[in-house]
Design a protein around this motif. Structure first.
Motif: not given
Length: 344
Positions: A307-314
């Protein structure tokens, strides 16, 4: 199409050091009626993986020649005849505990935790119960999705558990490791104000870019709990993502509001402190140990992420053959976010 019969995998012939990690060949078990065979594309590492390898984790008994690792993202190669929820080609993650489907954890569910009491995911192919799998949000790569089963779900279980974080709350996150960064992202997505701590101004800058409103360098400000109280106008925070353990717990207690929540996840700060009982009673604190989460929570979390288009931090991706180097890099604590291994 013929199914693979062998897989390259890392094993720990004995525990005590990640230097014992050995690349070997194992057999691939064809899926039973309710199982799926998965080609592993990416695996993310946890602090747990490091201390299991060092034999510093309370495992009880581990599998012989343990295949380590708990967090995979991969592609289904084949499913058993009774599996209807998935098909070949589907992109999936597996839950940390393959038996924790819903509700509270138990000795039985924690005894089915990947990469500890049972073999894990640092392998090219693995066969798992289909009920332990969840679909990967469409906007995420395999590398990004591999960070979800432990770090993301732990943060989600903490902040969206019995008393969910809400708009207007204050959330304190310690450091910039995987769980803390996901906690920051989920808190911001929920409308909360985030206070982040770190020993590095550079890492704090990234936390600010991700939405943390208040940044505290605990090396420059060792009494950071006083700064937290100032920021909140003396009230204290609603939730703390507590990853330090004995070395930070007292200050976390001193940072919360009355009846605030401290979600105890790790013990990376070390230390030994027996003076906690009075402050815990004095603040009516809720201390909640977090044991990852269930398949149902995983599905709920993925809806929030989508829903929030969250992307993990790699922070860094290592090739499969350099798995020992990935462990070494994780141990250095140089990373912000997650360390990932690209398997295939």
């Amino acid at each position: 199409m013929a199914l693979p019969t062998t897989t390259k995998q890392f094993i720990l012939p004995k525990l005590g050091s990640y230097d014992y990690l050995t690349l070997s060949q194992g057999a691939v078990r064809p899926p039973k009626a309710t199982e799926a065979l998965i080609r592993v594309h990416a695996v993310s590492l946890q602090y747990r993986d490091l201390i299991i390898a060092k034999n510093q984790y309370p495992l009880g008994k581990s599998a012989e020649n343990l295949v380590p690792g708990s967090d995979l993202a991969g592609e289904i190669v084949a499913v058993g005849e009774d599996v209807t929820a998935f098909k070949a080609g589907d992109r999936v993650c597996a839950n940390f505990s393959i038996r924790h489907l819903d509700g509270d954890p138990s000795p039985e569910t924690m005894g089915a935790s990947l990469g500890g009491s049972i073999h894990g995911v640092l392998t090219q192919y693995i066969t798992l119960p289909a009920e332990a799998l969840v679909s990967i949000p469409e906007h995420l790569s395999y590398e990004e999705a591999s960070t979800l089963p432990c770090a993301a779900l732990t943060a989600y279980n903490a902040l969206l558990g019995p008393v969910p974080v809400k708009a207007g709350d204050f959330v304190l996150v310690q450091g910039t490791g995987g769980v803390s960064i996901f906690g920051l992202q989920f808190a911001v997505a929920s409308g909360a104000t985030v206070i982040a701590t770190s020993s590095s101004d550079e890492k704090l800058k990234l936390a600010g870019e991700l939405g943390a409103k208040h940044l505290i360098n605990y090396k420059k400000n060792p009494e950071w709990q006083e700064e937290v109280k100032k920021i909140t106008g003396g009230r204290g925070v609603d939730h703390v993502i507590e990853v330090g353990g004995p070395g930070t717990l007292l200050k976390s207690i001193q940072s919360i509001k009355h009846a605030g929540w401290i979600h105890i996840i790790g013990f990376v700060a070390g230390g030994q402190d027996s003076s906690l009982v009075g402050p815990i009673i004095g603040t009516a604190a809720n201390l909640r140990g977090i044991l990852i989460g269930s398949v149902r929570q995983f599905k709920d979390m993925n809806r929030l992420i989508a829903t929030h288009n969250l992307r993990p931090v790699i922070n860094k991706v290592f090739p499969f053959e350099q798995t020992p180097e990935a462990y070494k890099y994780l141990e250095s604590q140089a990373h912000v976010g997650k360390v990932v291994i690209k398997v295939s």
